[in-house]
Design an enzyme around this catalytic site. Sequence first.
Site, mmCIF file in Angstrom:
data_model
loop_
_atom_site.group_PDB
_atom_site.id
_atom_site.type_symbol
_atom_site.label_atom_id
_atom_site.label_comp_id
_atom_site.label_asym_id
_atom_site.label_seq_id
_atom_site.Cartn_x
_atom_site.Cartn_y
_atom_site.Cartn_z
ATOM 1 N N ASP A 12 0.861 -1.184 0.000
ATOM 2 C CA ASP A 12 0.000 0.000 0.000
ATOM 3 C C ASP A 12 0.895 1.231 0.000
ATOM 4 O O ASP A 12 0.738 2.133 0.820
ATOM 5 C CB ASP A 12 -0.925 -0.017 1.213
ATOM 6 N N ASP B 195 3.282 1.720 8.127
ATOM 7 C CA ASP B 195 2.034 0.996 7.884
ATOM 8 C C ASP B 195 2.186 -0.118 6.852
ATOM 9 O O ASP B 195 1.800 0.011 5.690
ATOM 10 C CB ASP B 195 0.925 1.963 7.460
ATOM 11 N N ASN C 190 1.833 6.933 3.211
ATOM 12 C CA ASN C 190 2.587 5.970 4.012
ATOM 13 C C ASN C 190 4.100 6.169 3.903
ATOM 14 O O ASN C 190 4.874 5.274 4.213
ATOM 15 C CB ASN C 190 2.229 4.534 3.598
#
Length: 327
Positions: free
Chosen positions: A202, A219, A207
């Site tokens: 992701d 994360d 992030n």
Amino acid sequence: MASLSPPFSDLNPSRIVRAIEEVGFRIGSEPFALNSYENRVYAFRDEDATPWIAKFYRPARWSDAAIGDEHRLLGQLTSAGVPVGDVWRNAQGESLFHVEDQRLALFPQLRGRAPELDNMEQLFALGQTIGRLHAASASLLLPHRPHFDAASQCRESRDTVLASGRLSGTTREDYAAVSDAIVNTISKLSLPKVASIAVHGDCHPGNILGDGEHFALVDFDDCGYAPAVQDLWMFLSEHHEQDTQAQLAELIEGYEEYRDFDRRELAWIPLLRICRLMRHSAWILNRWHDPAFPQAFPWVESSDFWRDHVRALEVQRLNLQQPQWLA
């Protein structure tokens, strides 16, 4: 039939503090809720004023073993000198804690700001960071983490949306038609065979934290196996070919300071883009019983949103079928 109890419904401030202190911390400030919808994430300071992040994992999403894979990946990256927000471990080496009915992990809070994607120097630094990540993770085994499967993901997303009752009339018919066409197209795609490695999963600007020259990754909740380009494509402009070419050049140049990049993977970008688009709307609907989601995504109840979504899917479907300059 009993209604489904919302997740985190009993995670009130006193329970948050109690859970953190039960793990072994002494709170020096009131925990502050951060923007996180899948899990519940809180910033706090301990008695020494050191900043920390407390992450309460969404019930039933990942098994303890899958969360253990996430934490092992973080440990591997930290040992290799890759800048990440590593998980805190107690004296016994434990990193995932069960407190009453919650699962909790603690992370040092990293400071910084998101990268500027129109800044070529920052894109080069991003490429370096992702290259370091993949150089350290490529041989790591994460047995409880998923492998990227575009057809299954899009099929499951389509089924979720159609079963939700949010679409009606011609919008539902149009969505069913374009989503069926996407699944059929994906099943017939002939993409280059490329390696799957352990990836962040992701990797978008939210992030990534840094100072403009050095960046750290946070994360890793969606880590799993995919082509390396999975962690690069979300830093690219979708609509301007010249901009995308320049961005790619900087990302890859930085990346290849640490690991070779197989340019055949660029042909996967339209597939990754359409999967993410379909999964996002399905993800919101799957989480609708969580009160945080209607508050954060109220437009999902609008018919205009779904008409726009269908049009966006049609554009991406055509991109799948037509030769891509990226390939």
